[in-house]
Design an enzyme around this catalytic site. Structure first.
Site, PDB file in Angstrom:
ATOM      1  N   GLU A 289       1.006  -1.105  -0.054  1.00 11.80           N
ATOM      2  CA  GLU A 289       0.105   0.037   0.039  1.00 11.80           C
ATOM      3  C   GLU A 289       0.836   1.196   0.007  1.00 11.80           C
ATOM      4  OE1 GLU A 289      -3.144  -0.324  -0.495  1.00 11.80           O
ATOM      5  OE2 GLU A 289      -3.654  -2.220   0.222  1.00 11.80           O
TER       6      GLU A 289
ATOM      7  N   CYS B  81      -2.543   9.083   2.669  1.00 11.65           N
ATOM      8  CA  CYS B  81      -1.899   8.486   1.337  1.00 11.65           C
ATOM      9  C   CYS B  81      -3.242   9.180   0.381  1.00 11.65           C
ATOM     10  CB  CYS B  81      -2.144   7.067   1.444  1.00 11.65           C
ATOM     11  SG  CYS B  81      -3.305   6.387   2.206  1.00 11.65           S
TER      12      CYS B  81
HETATM   13  P1  NAD Z   1       8.395   4.497   4.675  1.00 13.88           P
HETATM   14  O1  NAD Z   1       8.457   3.689   3.498  1.00 13.88           O
HETATM   15  O2  NAD Z   1       9.572   5.283   5.199  1.00 13.88           O
HETATM   16  O3  NAD Z   1       8.207   3.671   6.115  1.00 13.88           O
HETATM   17  C1  NAD Z   1       7.044   2.800   6.070  1.00 13.88           C
HETATM   18  C2  NAD Z   1       7.474   1.450   7.110  1.00 13.88           C
HETATM   19  O4  NAD Z   1       8.585   0.631   6.328  1.00 13.88           O
HETATM   20  C3  NAD Z   1       8.092   2.141   8.586  1.00 13.88           C
HETATM   21  O5  NAD Z   1       7.440   1.220   9.547  1.00 13.88           O
HETATM   22  C4  NAD Z   1       9.571   1.623   8.123  1.00 13.88           C
HETATM   23  O6  NAD Z   1      10.484   1.500   9.382  1.00 13.88           O
HETATM   24  C5  NAD Z   1       9.563   0.635   7.411  1.00 13.88           C
HETATM   25  N1  NAD Z   1      10.581   0.291   6.504  1.00 13.88           N
HETATM   26  C6  NAD Z   1      11.707   1.390   6.125  1.00 13.88           C
HETATM   27  N2  NAD Z   1      12.606   0.742   5.379  1.00 13.88           N
HETATM   28  C7  NAD Z   1      12.412  -0.682   5.525  1.00 13.88           C
HETATM   29  C8  NAD Z   1      13.047  -1.843   4.840  1.00 13.88           C
HETATM   30  N3  NAD Z   1      14.045  -1.537   3.809  1.00 13.88           N
HETATM   31  N4  NAD Z   1      12.365  -2.934   5.011  1.00 13.88           N
HETATM   32  C9  NAD Z   1      11.288  -3.007   5.846  1.00 13.88           C
HETATM   33  N5  NAD Z   1      10.433  -2.196   6.420  1.00 13.88           N
HETATM   34  C10 NAD Z   1      11.154  -0.976   6.202  1.00 13.88           C
HETATM   35  O7  NAD Z   1       6.983   5.327   4.628  1.00 13.88           O
HETATM   36  P2  NAD Z   1       6.353   6.230   5.787  1.00 13.88           P
HETATM   37  O8  NAD Z   1       7.138   7.745   5.681  1.00 13.88           O
HETATM   38  O9  NAD Z   1       6.208   5.760   7.182  1.00 13.88           O
HETATM   39  O10 NAD Z   1       4.777   6.532   5.301  1.00 13.88           O
HETATM   40  C11 NAD Z   1       4.490   7.587   4.368  1.00 13.88           C
HETATM   41  C12 NAD Z   1       4.239   6.863   2.976  1.00 13.88           C
HETATM   42  O11 NAD Z   1       3.296   5.738   3.233  1.00 13.88           O
HETATM   43  C13 NAD Z   1       3.470   7.962   1.992  1.00 13.88           C
HETATM   44  O12 NAD Z   1       4.071   7.657   0.722  1.00 13.88           O
HETATM   45  C14 NAD Z   1       1.938   7.283   1.983  1.00 13.88           C
HETATM   46  O13 NAD Z   1       1.304   7.624   0.859  1.00 13.88           O
HETATM   47  C15 NAD Z   1       2.102   5.832   2.274  1.00 13.88           C
HETATM   48  N6  NAD Z   1       0.702   5.449   2.983  1.00 13.88           N
HETATM   49  C16 NAD Z   1       0.280   4.729   1.877  1.00 13.88           C
HETATM   50  C17 NAD Z   1      -1.178   4.174   2.510  1.00 13.88           C
HETATM   51  C18 NAD Z   1      -1.848   3.371   1.436  1.00 13.88           C
HETATM   52  O14 NAD Z   1      -2.698   2.690   1.992  1.00 13.88           O
HETATM   53  N7  NAD Z   1      -1.562   3.208   0.277  1.00 13.88           N
HETATM   54  C19 NAD Z   1      -1.509   4.575   3.931  1.00 13.88           C
HETATM   55  C20 NAD Z   1      -0.820   5.400   4.555  1.00 13.88           C
HETATM   56  C21 NAD Z   1       0.504   5.847   3.891  1.00 13.88           C
END
Ligand code: NAD
Length: 542
Positions: free
Chosen positions: A244, A278
């Site tokens: 997502e 998002c």
């Molecule tokens: P992010 O990708 O930085 O982090 C998301 C999660 O992934 C965190 O828990 C982080 O610790 C983990 N993570 C980071 N690197 C990783 C790796 N290499 N392996 C495994 N896990 C890892 O995103 P963010 O800043 O937390 O969230 C913002 C983004 O999320 C925005 O782009 C937003 O649009 C998206 N989002 C999407 C939805 C949806 O339903 N489509 C919902 C909410 C947020």
């Protein structure tokens, strides 16, 4: 130490701060990689018992978890608000209420949705065959959420996973570990078996450790960049993933729309959770004939909004959750200015004084004004990249075709909205938008309708959460095929002979036509072939 890891004081600790006032609100130990693996292994052991439970037992657990949440609703909402910065009321409206609804729905409906079902197999039925599909849980579901809806997203996914018979390991965002911890506590208080819903903590490395520990499924919510890393790492173990990801969601307002309502929706869609959703409205396309009127209505509504620390009930917009997000917003607003767009209202740090003058985490003031920008065009960089902040850029269009083209001119495709009083036009346009959910005269909130599938087209994701489609991501269909006429050999068995080949031609031209009449003509050839095989078998026994 990167911007997201501002909390980390020592390698093994996450320190959680209130982004509005910069005050520490708690600390939590980072889970070492070997303990993450142990958690997955333990969850797998629990899974083997949990998968044998009845839907009634699973329902009792999820309904009990709802009761725990209801009993602690204000306390949970305050925690969400303090850790993420969102207004207290919004934590109830947009996290607690929707997830409670999702939980009651899935608890009551999962059994029916996962009921074994017979599948029509056409003319194979004439051969005494029948097929049934049963749904088996995957095993361990690893949930890696973002920080922006730290309660409803992981909890909703966990509730659905558990109802389907899986066990769960959640790695909450490092920006919201205390909310993640609360989810574990809720299941514990509800009487979940130890290890059924396990929480591990840390930043990206801990998330990577969870993926490497090879749970059977990964439900990831976050950025496109991390989604790609996870898809790559998961491929090593062929772990199935649901991704997502980000959005740049368009709102199209036609000249016949109710502009008053559209303006209110645009303000809420762009600025709730300080624009950190998002499915936020990140691009507004309005018919040129009503652009001025809609912009004035929006600006007037923005003037009524109070910004501040989320704990007051009259606050509509809190701080940004992190310095990283704030910097993106500043960069995008500057880029709009430099490209010649007009800042109608906002455009800088909000004049909010709370606690340590509103300076959070690294001492950076995280309040950014709700910002409305007119004169935006799709060739401006911030119209193409996800902002994830309180900005509402407005562009204009002349024709329906142009509106559709502008909306689809994006790498993202999460949600979109179309505003018109002409419902036929609304549906016609909606069906041409490349996005996972498209609303007509509504914005943003469909993640809150747990009965419907949630997920993106294009770079906004793969797979679905919520709804029947989301539940199907959490199970593996198993086909049980029965032959009730197991008295004769099958015509397609070995050894092959000229008679066999002639029969196969008949299969291709008659049986595979799906026509019972044509297939009846194949019967003599079929019987000839079966007799041949029976003779061969008799010979073989001699
Ligand atoms: P992010 O990708 O930085 O982090 C998301 C999660 O992934 C965190 O828990 C982080 O610790 C983990 N993570 C980071 N690197 C990783 C790796 N290499 N392996 C495994 N896990 C890892 O995103 P963010 O800043 O937390 O969230 C913002 C983004 O999320 C925005 O782009 C937003 O649009 C998206 N989002 C999407 C939805 C949806 O339903 N489509 C919902 C909410 C947020």
């Amino acid at each position: 130490m990167n911007a997201v890891l501002q909390h980390t004081e020592h390698d093994d600790l996450i320190i959680s701060f209130d982004p509005a006032i910069g005050e520490e609100i708690g600390r939590i130990s980072v889970t070492p990689a070997e303990d993450v693996e142990a958690a997955v292994n333990r969850a797998r052991e629990v899974f083997h018992k949990w998968k044998t439970t009845s839907f009634g037992e699973r329902k009792a657990l999820v309904m009990k978890a709802r009761e725990v949440i209801l009993a602690e609703m204000d306390e949970i909402a305050h925690l969400i608000s303090r850790e993420s910065g969102k207004p207290f009321g919004e934590a109830i409206a947009m996290e607690i209420a929707p997830v409670l609804d999702l939980m009651q729905w899935i608890a009551r409906r999962a059994e029916k949705m996962l009921k074994p079902r017979r599948v029509g197999i056409g003319l194979y039925g004439l051969l005494g065959r029948s097929s049934k599909i049963i749904y088996k849980p995957y095993g361990v579901v690893g949930i890696i959420p973002a920080w922006n809806y730290p309660f409803s997203i992981p909890l909703g996914e966990a509730a659905m996973a558990v109802m389907a018979g899986n066990s769960v390991v959640i790695k909450p965002s490092e920006l919201t570990p205390l909310v993640g911890e609360k989810i574990g506590e809720i299941f514990e208080k509800a009487g979940a078996p130890d290890g059924l819903v396990h929480i591990v903590h840390g930043a990206g490395e801990t998330g990577a450790a969870l993926v490497n520990a090879a749970p059977e499924k990964i439900m990831f919510t976050g950025s496109v960049a991390t989604g790609k890393k996870i898809a790559k790492a998961a491929a090593e173990n062929l772990t199935s993933t649901v991704l997502e990801l980000g959005g740049k969601d368009p709102m199209i307002v036609f000249e016949d729309a109710n502009l008053e309502l559209a303006a209110g929706a645009a303000v809420w869609g762009a600025f709730c959770n300080a624009g950190q959703s998002c499915s936020s409205v990140e691009r507004l396309y309005v018919h040129e004939s009503v652009a001025e009127e809609l912009t004035s209505l929006i600006v007037a509504k923005v003037k009524q909004l109070k910004q501040g620390r989320g704990d007051s009930e009259d606050i509509s917009i809190g701080p940004m959750s992190s310095e990283r997000q704030l910097k993106i917003v500043e960069d995008h607003v500057n880029a709009f200015r430099e490209s010649g767009a007009t800042i109608e209202i906002g455009g800088g740090s909000a004049d909010v004084l709370v606690g340590n003058e509103g300076k959070a985490r690294t001492g950076v003031h995280l309040f950014y004004e709700p910002t409305v920008i007119s004169g935006a065009t799709n060739d401006m960089r911030p119209m193409r990249e996800e902002t994830f902040g309180p900005t509402l850029p407005i562009a204009t269009f002349k024709t329906e075709e142009e509106a559709i083209h502008l909306a689809n001119d994006s790498e993202f495709g999460l949600t979109a909205s179309v505003w018109t009083r002409d419902y036929a036009k609304g549906r016609r346009v909606a069906q041409q938008i490349e996005a996972g959910s498209v609303c007509i005269n509504e914005v943003l909130y469909t993640h809150g309708i747990g009965q419907t599938p949630w997920g993106g087209f294009k770079n906004s994701g793969r797979g679905r959460t919520h709804g029947l489609e989301g539940l199907m991501e959490l199970v593996q269909p198993q086909h049980i095929h029965t032959n009730r006429l197991a008295l004769l050999p099958d015509a397609w068995w070995m050894p092959y002979t000229p008679t066999a080949v002639e029969t196969f031609r008949g299969f291709a031209s008659k049986f595979a036509s799906g026509s019972i009449i044509k297939t009846t003509a194949l019967l003599p050839q079929l019987l000839k072939r079966i007799r041949e095989l029976m003779n061969v078998n008799r010979e073989a026994k001699k």
